[in-house]
Design a protein around this motif. Structure first.
Motif, PDB file in Angstrom:
ATOM      1  N   GLN A 129       0.829  -1.210   0.000  1.00  0.00           N
ATOM      2  CA  GLN A 129       0.000   0.000   0.000  1.00  0.00           C
ATOM      3  C   GLN A 129       0.861   1.257   0.000  1.00  0.00           C
ATOM      4  O   GLN A 129       1.982   1.243   0.507  1.00  0.00           O
ATOM      5  CB  GLN A 129      -0.964   0.012   1.169  1.00  0.00           C
ATOM      6  CG  GLN A 129      -0.319  -0.207   2.520  1.00  0.00           C
ATOM      7  CD  GLN A 129      -1.380  -0.359   3.583  1.00  0.00           C
ATOM      8  OE1 GLN A 129      -2.508   0.071   3.404  1.00  0.00           O
ATOM      9  NE2 GLN A 129      -1.020  -0.965   4.688  1.00  0.00           N
ATOM     10  N   ARG A 131       0.815   5.919  -0.718  1.00  0.00           N
ATOM     11  CA  ARG A 131       0.093   7.153  -1.008  1.00  0.00           C
ATOM     12  C   ARG A 131       1.043   8.095  -1.725  1.00  0.00           C
ATOM     13  O   ARG A 131       2.254   8.066  -1.505  1.00  0.00           O
ATOM     14  CB  ARG A 131      -0.418   7.798   0.277  1.00  0.00           C
ATOM     15  CG  ARG A 131       0.666   8.177   1.254  1.00  0.00           C
ATOM     16  CD  ARG A 131       0.085   8.956   2.416  1.00  0.00           C
ATOM     17  NE  ARG A 131       1.067   9.254   3.441  1.00  0.00           N
ATOM     18  CZ  ARG A 131       1.955  10.233   3.352  1.00  0.00           C
ATOM     19  NH1 ARG A 131       2.007  11.001   2.278  1.00  0.00           N
ATOM     20  NH2 ARG A 131       2.815  10.432   4.331  1.00  0.00           N
ATOM     21  N   ASP A 223      -8.581   5.517  -2.174  1.00  0.00           N
ATOM     22  CA  ASP A 223      -9.096   6.756  -1.582  1.00  0.00           C
ATOM     23  C   ASP A 223      -8.315   7.944  -2.131  1.00  0.00           C
ATOM     24  O   ASP A 223      -7.225   7.775  -2.691  1.00  0.00           O
ATOM     25  CB  ASP A 223      -8.927   6.694  -0.048  1.00  0.00           C
ATOM     26  CG  ASP A 223      -9.862   7.664   0.681  1.00  0.00           C
ATOM     27  OD1 ASP A 223     -10.712   8.303   0.011  1.00  0.00           O
ATOM     28  OD2 ASP A 223      -9.730   7.773   1.912  1.00  0.00           O
ATOM     29  N   TYR A 224      -8.870   9.130  -1.956  1.00  0.00           N
ATOM     30  CA  TYR A 224      -8.055  10.329  -2.168  1.00  0.00           C
ATOM     31  C   TYR A 224      -8.565  11.419  -1.240  1.00  0.00           C
ATOM     32  O   TYR A 224      -9.710  11.375  -0.770  1.00  0.00           O
ATOM     33  CB  TYR A 224      -8.100  10.767  -3.633  1.00  0.00           C
ATOM     34  CG  TYR A 224      -9.276  11.631  -3.981  1.00  0.00           C
ATOM     35  CD1 TYR A 224     -10.506  11.071  -4.284  1.00  0.00           C
ATOM     36  CD2 TYR A 224      -9.156  13.026  -3.989  1.00  0.00           C
ATOM     37  CE1 TYR A 224     -11.588  11.866  -4.573  1.00  0.00           C
ATOM     38  CE2 TYR A 224     -10.241  13.827  -4.298  1.00  0.00           C
ATOM     39  CZ  TYR A 224     -11.461  13.246  -4.584  1.00  0.00           C
ATOM     40  OH  TYR A 224     -12.519  14.032  -4.865  1.00  0.00           O
ATOM     41  N   ARG A 233      -3.951  13.973  -2.340  1.00  0.00           N
ATOM     42  CA  ARG A 233      -3.243  12.755  -1.933  1.00  0.00           C
ATOM     43  C   ARG A 233      -4.062  11.557  -2.411  1.00  0.00           C
ATOM     44  O   ARG A 233      -5.244  11.457  -2.107  1.00  0.00           O
ATOM     45  CB  ARG A 233      -3.091  12.752  -0.413  1.00  0.00           C
ATOM     46  CG  ARG A 233      -2.438  11.493   0.124  1.00  0.00           C
ATOM     47  CD  ARG A 233      -2.040  11.667   1.569  1.00  0.00           C
ATOM     48  NE  ARG A 233      -0.925  12.613   1.680  1.00  0.00           N
ATOM     49  CZ  ARG A 233      -0.424  13.057   2.831  1.00  0.00           C
ATOM     50  NH1 ARG A 233      -0.923  12.645   3.965  1.00  0.00           N
ATOM     51  NH2 ARG A 233       0.601  13.895   2.842  1.00  0.00           N
ATOM     52  N   TYR A 235      -4.436   7.366  -2.523  1.00  0.00           N
ATOM     53  CA  TYR A 235      -4.047   6.143  -1.809  1.00  0.00           C
ATOM     54  C   TYR A 235      -4.286   4.937  -2.729  1.00  0.00           C
ATOM     55  O   TYR A 235      -5.345   4.825  -3.338  1.00  0.00           O
ATOM     56  CB  TYR A 235      -4.911   5.965  -0.552  1.00  0.00           C
ATOM     57  CG  TYR A 235      -4.735   7.068   0.471  1.00  0.00           C
ATOM     58  CD1 TYR A 235      -3.867   6.897   1.546  1.00  0.00           C
ATOM     59  CD2 TYR A 235      -5.438   8.260   0.360  1.00  0.00           C
ATOM     60  CE1 TYR A 235      -3.712   7.903   2.494  1.00  0.00           C
ATOM     61  CE2 TYR A 235      -5.276   9.274   1.307  1.00  0.00           C
ATOM     62  CZ  TYR A 235      -4.407   9.086   2.375  1.00  0.00           C
ATOM     63  OH  TYR A 235      -4.240  10.083   3.299  1.00  0.00           O
ATOM     64  N   SER A 237      -3.728   0.472  -3.180  1.00  0.00           N
ATOM     65  CA  SER A 237      -3.300  -0.806  -2.614  1.00  0.00           C
ATOM     66  C   SER A 237      -3.055  -1.770  -3.774  1.00  0.00           C
ATOM     67  O   SER A 237      -3.565  -1.576  -4.881  1.00  0.00           O
ATOM     68  CB  SER A 237      -4.332  -1.354  -1.643  1.00  0.00           C
ATOM     69  OG  SER A 237      -5.457  -1.791  -2.350  1.00  0.00           O
TER      70      SER A 237
END
Ligand SMILES: [Zn+2]
Length: 239
Positions: A129, A131, A223-224, A233, A235, A237
């Motif tokens: 994972q 970011r 996500d962001y 930002r 994210y 995985s």
């Protein structure tokens, strides 16, 4: 000085070396050569083992200090002596996950610059994972699926990942590297290691990557977040 074996062969899992310096206080030993990545550029340091005669010591972290890489051992056992032959072994499962993750981050950077012209400003990762921060004013939630599709397309393309070490003045003339703020490299650095995802992304980078994007696996954009009007930002995985 420690020879950084991971810079030219990121698939090297074990190696023979000799102790060159001790950090008694922190229970660390510097080696003349190492495959352990000492951390940096968002990629965490490797962990693993150091075999000394018949004893296996756990290496709980590695760190570069000046031009030496120190390997910090689990407490309790005495440090090896200087000049003694040792054998280092990476926690390969974790390291390979980090190679896949690091390469995934470069694919994300390459896709976002190519499709939206947004530059990366930083990033951080753990195994599987990560970011990344972008100057990406137009990012919104409808783009999440599009970005995810585009990065997975690059994995399907099975693009080679090439590592080259260039003289500083040569690297400083490559437009793709100039855009990644290569000019911020300290003056003392005479050679620049570049990592290229052929046809997609080129960066100056000291980390470890897989040799082909097909090794990464499936990327999910999970996500962001907005970190202000311009900074976003993202994210991811890896599955
Ligand atoms: Zn990188």
């Amino acid at each position: 000085m420690t020879e950084l074996l991971y810079q030219t062969d990121s698939y090297l899992r074990s190696f023979d070396a000799t102790g060159t310096a001790l950090d008694e206080e922190n229970h660390g030993i510097a080696l003349d050569r190492t495959a352990f990545y000492p951390g940096g550029g968002g990629q965490p340091a490797d962990i693993g083992y150091l075999q000394v005669r018949d004893t296996n010591f756990s290496i709980i972290r590695a760190r570069k200090i000046g031009d030496q890489v120190f390997h910090y051992l689990e407490g309790g056992l005495p440090l090896p002596s200087l000049g003694e032959k040792v054998r280092g072994q990476l926690d390969w499962e974790r390291r390979y996950q980090l190679m896949r993750t690091h390469t995934a981050m470069h694919i994300l950077c390459g896709v976002i610059f190519r499709d939206y012209g947004a530059s990366v400003t930083g990033g951080d990762m753990d195994p599987l994972q990560g970011r990344m921060d972008f100057e990406f004013e137009t990012m919104h939630k409808d783009l999440v699926d599009k970005i995810e599709q585009a990065v997975n397309q690059e994995i399907t393309e099975a693009r080679p990942v090439r590592v080259v070490i260039l003289p500083r003045d040569v690297a400083f003339q490559i437009p793709d590297l100039i855009r990644t703020k290569i000019n911020l490299l300290p003056e003392g650095i005479l050679q620049v290691r570049t990592v290229e995802i052929v046809g997609l992304d080129l960066q100056a980078d000291g980390g470890t990557h897989v040799a082909n994007t097909s090794e990464v696996g499936h990327i999910r954009v999970v996500d962001y977040k907005s970190k202000g009007k311009i900074n976003k930002r993202i994210y991811v995985s890896i599955e």
